[in-house]
Design a protein around this motif. Structure first.
Motif, PDB file in Angstrom:
ATOM      1  N   GLN A  51       9.946  10.706   7.112  1.00  0.00           N
ATOM      2  CA  GLN A  51      10.008  10.897   8.554  1.00  0.00           C
ATOM      3  C   GLN A  51       8.734  10.322   9.154  1.00  0.00           C
ATOM      4  N   MET A  52       8.900   9.361  10.037  1.00  0.00           N
ATOM      5  CA  MET A  52       7.758   8.685  10.641  1.00  0.00           C
ATOM      6  C   MET A  52       7.747   8.957  12.132  1.00  0.00           C
ATOM      7  N   ASN A  53       6.712   9.625  12.587  1.00  0.00           N
ATOM      8  CA  ASN A  53       6.565   9.955  13.999  1.00  0.00           C
ATOM      9  C   ASN A  53       5.345   9.249  14.583  1.00  0.00           C
ATOM     10  N   THR A  54       5.302   9.210  15.888  1.00  0.00           N
ATOM     11  CA  THR A  54       4.177   8.585  16.605  1.00  0.00           C
ATOM     12  C   THR A  54       3.852   7.220  15.996  1.00  0.00           C
ATOM     13  N   SER A  62      -4.321   6.887   7.036  1.00  0.00           N
ATOM     14  CA  SER A  62      -3.705   6.101   8.102  1.00  0.00           C
ATOM     15  C   SER A  62      -2.392   6.698   8.611  1.00  0.00           C
ATOM     16  N   VAL A  63      -1.731   7.508   7.800  1.00  0.00           N
ATOM     17  CA  VAL A  63      -0.440   8.078   8.218  1.00  0.00           C
ATOM     18  C   VAL A  63      -0.448   9.601   8.211  1.00  0.00           C
ATOM     19  N   LYS A  64      -1.516  10.193   7.727  1.00  0.00           N
ATOM     20  CA  LYS A  64      -1.571  11.652   7.619  1.00  0.00           C
ATOM     21  C   LYS A  64      -1.402  12.285   8.999  1.00  0.00           C
ATOM     22  N   GLY A  65      -0.531  13.273   9.078  1.00  0.00           N
ATOM     23  CA  GLY A  65      -0.260  13.938  10.345  1.00  0.00           C
ATOM     24  C   GLY A  65       0.848  13.298  11.151  1.00  0.00           C
ATOM     25  N   ARG A  66       1.237  12.085  10.791  1.00  0.00           N
ATOM     26  CA  ARG A  66       2.318  11.391  11.498  1.00  0.00           C
ATOM     27  C   ARG A  66       3.565  11.227  10.633  1.00  0.00           C
ATOM     28  N   PHE A  67       3.368  11.014   9.347  1.00  0.00           N
ATOM     29  CA  PHE A  67       4.477  10.796   8.416  1.00  0.00           C
ATOM     30  C   PHE A  67       4.656  12.027   7.536  1.00  0.00           C
ATOM     31  N   GLU A  91       0.826  -1.198   0.000  1.00  0.00           N
ATOM     32  CA  GLU A  91       0.000   0.000   0.000  1.00  0.00           C
ATOM     33  C   GLU A  91       0.865   1.255   0.000  1.00  0.00           C
ATOM     34  N   LEU A  92       0.308   2.311  -0.574  1.00  0.00           N
ATOM     35  CA  LEU A  92       1.001   3.591  -0.615  1.00  0.00           C
ATOM     36  C   LEU A  92       1.063   4.188   0.793  1.00  0.00           C
ATOM     37  N   VAL A  93       2.239   4.699   1.135  1.00  0.00           N
ATOM     38  CA  VAL A  93       2.420   5.396   2.408  1.00  0.00           C
ATOM     39  C   VAL A  93       2.521   6.898   2.184  1.00  0.00           C
ATOM     40  N   ALA A  94       3.258   7.281   1.162  1.00  0.00           N
ATOM     41  CA  ALA A  94       3.427   8.699   0.863  1.00  0.00           C
ATOM     42  C   ALA A  94       4.069   8.850  -0.502  1.00  0.00           C
ATOM     43  N   SER A  95       3.765   9.956  -1.171  1.00  0.00           N
ATOM     44  CA  SER A  95       4.403  10.250  -2.440  1.00  0.00           C
ATOM     45  C   SER A  95       4.623  11.745  -2.567  1.00  0.00           C
ATOM     46  N   VAL A  96       5.589  12.101  -3.400  1.00  0.00           N
ATOM     47  CA  VAL A  96       5.882  13.513  -3.628  1.00  0.00           C
ATOM     48  C   VAL A  96       6.281  13.696  -5.088  1.00  0.00           C
ATOM     49  N   THR A  97       5.682  14.675  -5.734  1.00  0.00           N
ATOM     50  CA  THR A  97       5.985  14.954  -7.134  1.00  0.00           C
ATOM     51  C   THR A  97       7.241  15.794  -7.258  1.00  0.00           C
TER      52      THR A  97
END
Length: 114
Positions: A80-83, A61-66, A45-51
């Motif tokens: 960067q993965m927090n909490t 599921s990770v918004k605000g933490r990653f 599953e996708l965790v994060a992406s940046v163009t």
């Protein structure tokens, strides 16, 4: 193109980790960089992406933490993965779209203990 990941490991719940993925063999700008994860028995599953322009995308599921970021000079993407939570435990894969082709890193294990 080769992708080399680093930064995984074991952390307690509530802790933080920072993943890095360095791309080599790059001449032109990388279109899209991202991170996926796969836990045992689950689909990747996708965790994060940046163009290339800096637009980011996160699942709820990770918004605000990653936080994903990229260094276009070093052709490196960071996560960067927090909490962190036990449910974040998975193998994390770097993903890059470059010149209409998709590339994957070898994966790095992230384990979050409760």
């Amino acid at each position: 193109v080769q992708l080399v990941e680093s930064g995984g490991g074991l952390v307690q719940a509530g802790g933080s980790l920072r993943l890095s993925c360095a791309a080599s063999g790059i001449i032109f700008s990388i279109d899209l960089m991202g991170w996926y994860r796969q836990a045992p028995g689950n689909q990747r599953e996708l965790v994060a992406s940046v163009t290339s322009g800096g637009r980011t995308n996160y699942p709820d599921s990770v918004k605000g933490r990653f936080t994903i970021s990229r260094d276009n000079v070093k052709n490196t993407v960071y996560l960067q993965m927090n909490t962190l939570k036990p449910e974040d435990t998975a193998v994390y894969y770097c993903n890059v779209f470059y010149r209409d082709r998709e590339y994957w890193g070898q994966g790095t294990q992230v384990t979050v203990s409760s």
